[in-house]
Design a protein around this motif. Sequence first.
Motif, short mmCIF file in Angstrom:
data_model
loop_
_atom_site.label_atom_id
_atom_site.label_comp_id
_atom_site.label_asym_id
_atom_site.label_seq_id
_atom_site.Cartn_x
_atom_site.Cartn_y
_atom_site.Cartn_z
N ASN A 273 0.07 0.86 4.86
CA ASN A 273 -1.13 0.68 5.67
C ASN A 273 -0.79 0.24 7.08
O ASN A 273 -1.41 -0.63 7.66
CB ASN A 273 -2.07 -0.32 5.00
N SER B 107 0.84 -1.20 0.00
CA SER B 107 0.00 0.00 0.00
C SER B 107 0.87 1.25 0.00
O SER B 107 1.90 1.31 0.68
CB SER B 107 -0.92 0.02 1.22
N GLN B 108 0.44 2.25 -0.78
CA GLN B 108 1.18 3.51 -0.88
C GLN B 108 0.48 4.58 -0.04
O GLN B 108 -0.74 4.60 0.03
CB GLN B 108 1.26 3.95 -2.34
#
Length: 195
Positions: free
Chosen positions: A181, A176-177
Amino acid sequence: MTMHHRHHLLAIAAACVLAACSTTAEKSQPASTSTAEPAAATSTASSATVNLAPASGSLVSGKLNMMPMDDGVHITGQVGGLGAGQTHAIHVHETGDCSAADASSAGGHFNPTGNEHGRAGTPVHHAGDMDNIVANAEGVADINIHLAGVSLGGGAANDIAGRAVIVHAAPDDYTSQPAGNAGARVACGIITPAP
Protein backbone atom coordinates in the motif's frame (compact mmCIF):
# COMPACT_ATOMS: atom_id res chain seq x y z
CA MET A 1 49.05 -77.08 -2.48
CA THR A 2 51.27 -76.25 -5.43
CA MET A 3 52.81 -72.92 -6.21
CA HIS A 4 50.49 -72.60 -9.19
CA HIS A 5 47.41 -72.97 -6.98
CA ARG A 6 48.72 -70.37 -4.52
CA HIS A 7 49.23 -67.81 -7.29
CA HIS A 8 45.79 -68.58 -8.63
CA LEU A 9 44.19 -68.09 -5.18
CA LEU A 10 46.12 -64.85 -4.63
CA ALA A 11 44.96 -63.56 -8.02
CA ILE A 12 41.33 -64.36 -7.17
CA ALA A 13 41.63 -62.70 -3.75
CA ALA A 14 43.18 -59.58 -5.29
CA ALA A 15 40.42 -59.41 -7.90
CA CYS A 16 37.78 -59.68 -5.17
CA VAL A 17 39.37 -56.87 -3.15
CA LEU A 18 39.59 -54.61 -6.21
CA ALA A 19 36.00 -55.39 -7.17
CA ALA A 20 34.81 -54.55 -3.65
CA CYS A 21 36.68 -51.24 -3.71
CA SER A 22 35.33 -50.22 -7.09
CA THR A 23 31.76 -51.15 -6.07
CA THR A 24 32.08 -49.06 -2.90
CA ALA A 25 33.49 -46.14 -4.88
CA GLU A 26 30.72 -46.38 -7.47
CA LYS A 27 28.05 -46.47 -4.79
CA SER A 28 29.46 -43.51 -2.86
CA GLN A 29 30.15 -41.33 -5.91
CA PRO A 30 26.53 -40.69 -6.96
CA ALA A 31 25.41 -40.16 -3.37
CA SER A 32 27.86 -37.30 -2.85
CA THR A 33 27.00 -35.76 -6.21
CA SER A 34 23.24 -35.88 -5.73
CA THR A 35 23.32 -34.30 -2.26
CA ALA A 36 25.54 -31.39 -3.30
CA GLU A 37 23.67 -28.08 -3.42
CA PRO A 38 24.25 -25.67 -6.29
CA ALA A 39 26.71 -22.90 -5.53
CA ALA A 40 25.15 -19.58 -4.55
CA ALA A 41 25.20 -16.98 -7.30
CA THR A 42 27.85 -14.35 -6.76
CA SER A 43 28.01 -10.81 -8.08
CA THR A 44 30.13 -10.18 -11.15
CA ALA A 45 29.83 -6.38 -11.11
CA SER A 46 32.05 -4.44 -8.72
CA SER A 47 29.50 -1.62 -8.32
CA ALA A 48 26.46 0.04 -9.85
CA THR A 49 24.71 3.40 -9.81
CA VAL A 50 21.05 4.39 -9.89
CA ASN A 51 20.06 7.87 -11.08
CA LEU A 52 16.56 8.42 -9.73
CA ALA A 53 14.40 10.72 -11.86
CA PRO A 54 10.98 12.17 -10.95
CA ALA A 55 7.82 10.21 -11.81
CA SER A 56 4.10 10.87 -11.42
CA GLY A 57 4.65 14.64 -11.55
CA SER A 58 6.85 14.70 -8.43
CA LEU A 59 10.11 16.56 -7.80
CA VAL A 60 11.81 13.52 -6.22
CA SER A 61 15.27 12.62 -7.51
CA GLY A 62 18.54 11.25 -6.24
CA LYS A 63 21.55 9.05 -6.77
CA LEU A 64 22.29 5.65 -5.26
CA ASN A 65 25.50 3.64 -5.25
CA MET A 66 25.48 -0.14 -4.98
CA MET A 67 28.28 -2.55 -4.04
CA PRO A 68 28.23 -6.33 -3.56
CA MET A 69 28.82 -7.12 0.10
CA ASP A 70 28.49 -10.28 2.20
CA ASP A 71 25.23 -12.01 1.24
CA GLY A 72 23.81 -9.24 -0.94
CA VAL A 73 24.20 -5.68 -2.16
CA HIS A 74 24.80 -2.57 -0.03
CA ILE A 75 23.06 0.62 -1.14
CA THR A 76 24.08 4.16 -0.16
CA GLY A 77 23.19 7.61 -1.46
CA GLN A 78 20.56 10.33 -1.14
CA VAL A 79 17.03 10.94 -2.31
CA GLY A 80 15.76 14.53 -2.34
CA GLY A 81 12.54 16.37 -3.07
CA LEU A 82 10.62 14.44 -0.42
CA GLY A 83 8.29 15.98 2.14
CA ALA A 84 10.03 17.14 5.33
CA GLY A 85 10.10 14.31 7.85
CA GLN A 86 8.00 12.02 5.64
CA THR A 87 8.42 8.26 5.32
CA HIS A 88 8.55 6.60 1.89
CA ALA A 89 8.74 3.08 0.55
CA ILE A 90 11.64 2.06 -1.69
CA HIS A 91 11.83 -1.20 -3.64
CA VAL A 92 13.68 -2.93 -6.45
CA HIS A 93 11.20 -3.58 -9.28
CA GLU A 94 11.42 -6.32 -11.87
CA THR A 95 11.87 -4.34 -15.09
CA GLY A 96 14.57 -1.80 -15.86
CA ASP A 97 12.19 0.57 -17.63
CA CYS A 98 11.31 4.02 -16.29
CA SER A 99 9.76 5.31 -19.52
CA ALA A 100 6.15 5.57 -18.32
CA ALA A 101 5.24 8.90 -16.71
CA ASP A 102 4.04 7.06 -13.60
CA ALA A 103 6.92 4.52 -13.73
CA SER A 104 4.43 1.67 -14.19
CA SER A 105 6.77 0.38 -16.92
CA ALA A 106 9.06 -0.89 -14.12
CA GLY A 107 6.56 -3.66 -13.34
CA GLY A 108 6.00 -5.15 -9.91
CA HIS A 109 8.44 -5.81 -7.11
CA PHE A 110 11.45 -7.97 -7.99
CA ASN A 111 10.31 -11.36 -6.73
CA PRO A 112 12.17 -14.30 -8.36
CA THR A 113 11.03 -16.75 -5.64
CA GLY A 114 7.31 -15.97 -5.88
CA ASN A 115 6.96 -14.97 -2.21
CA GLU A 116 4.29 -12.70 -0.78
CA HIS A 117 5.25 -9.10 -0.02
CA GLY A 118 6.65 -8.47 3.45
CA ARG A 119 9.34 -6.73 5.40
CA ALA A 120 12.96 -7.29 4.46
CA GLY A 121 14.70 -9.52 6.95
CA THR A 122 11.59 -11.57 7.72
CA PRO A 123 11.13 -15.11 6.40
CA VAL A 124 8.58 -14.12 3.72
CA HIS A 125 9.19 -11.11 1.49
CA HIS A 126 10.07 -10.14 -2.07
CA ALA A 127 13.77 -10.00 -2.97
CA GLY A 128 13.23 -6.32 -3.83
CA ASP A 129 11.57 -5.38 -0.52
CA MET A 130 13.49 -2.85 1.58
CA ASP A 131 12.76 -0.92 4.76
CA ASN A 132 11.18 2.51 4.44
CA ILE A 133 13.31 5.64 4.13
CA VAL A 134 12.70 8.83 6.14
CA ALA A 135 13.38 12.36 4.90
CA ASN A 136 14.97 14.97 7.13
CA ALA A 137 13.68 18.52 7.62
CA GLU A 138 15.05 19.49 4.19
CA GLY A 139 13.21 16.63 2.45
CA VAL A 140 16.37 14.56 1.91
CA ALA A 141 16.69 10.90 2.88
CA ASP A 142 20.15 9.45 3.45
CA ILE A 143 20.19 5.88 2.17
CA ASN A 144 22.17 3.13 3.92
CA ILE A 145 20.46 -0.19 3.16
CA HIS A 146 21.72 -3.75 2.90
CA LEU A 147 19.64 -5.77 0.45
CA ALA A 148 20.28 -9.41 1.36
CA GLY A 149 19.86 -12.41 -0.92
CA VAL A 150 20.51 -10.64 -4.22
CA SER A 151 23.51 -10.38 -6.53
CA LEU A 152 24.79 -7.63 -8.80
CA GLY A 153 25.57 -8.85 -12.31
CA GLY A 154 26.04 -12.38 -13.57
CA GLY A 155 22.52 -13.06 -14.77
CA ALA A 156 21.40 -15.35 -11.95
CA ALA A 157 17.75 -15.44 -10.93
CA ASN A 158 18.53 -13.10 -8.00
CA ASP A 159 20.53 -10.60 -10.10
CA ILE A 160 19.28 -7.01 -9.69
CA ALA A 161 21.53 -5.43 -12.37
CA GLY A 162 19.42 -3.72 -15.03
CA ARG A 163 16.30 -3.66 -12.87
CA ALA A 164 14.62 -0.51 -11.50
CA VAL A 165 14.57 1.14 -8.10
CA ILE A 166 11.29 2.88 -7.26
CA VAL A 167 10.60 5.42 -4.49
CA HIS A 168 6.92 5.56 -3.53
CA ALA A 169 4.77 8.43 -2.24
CA ALA A 170 3.74 6.62 0.96
CA PRO A 171 5.38 4.28 3.46
CA ASP A 172 5.26 0.51 2.99
CA ASP A 173 2.97 -1.10 5.58
CA TYR A 174 4.87 -4.41 5.04
CA THR A 175 1.64 -6.44 5.01
CA SER A 176 -0.74 -5.33 2.21
CA GLN A 177 -0.44 -7.42 -0.96
CA PRO A 178 1.11 -7.14 -3.40
CA ALA A 179 3.07 -3.95 -2.66
CA GLY A 180 2.54 -2.71 0.89
CA ASN A 181 0.00 0.00 0.00
CA ALA A 182 2.93 2.30 -0.80
CA GLY A 183 1.09 4.61 -3.18
CA ALA A 184 2.25 6.32 -6.36
CA ARG A 185 5.71 5.85 -7.81
CA VAL A 186 7.43 9.22 -7.34
CA ALA A 187 10.93 8.37 -8.61
CA CYS A 188 12.46 5.70 -10.81
CA GLY A 189 16.02 4.77 -11.78
CA ILE A 190 17.74 1.83 -13.46
CA ILE A 191 20.48 -0.17 -11.70
CA THR A 192 23.45 0.36 -14.02
CA PRO A 193 26.60 -1.68 -13.33
CA ALA A 194 29.96 0.07 -13.66
CA PRO A 195 31.71 -0.62 -17.00
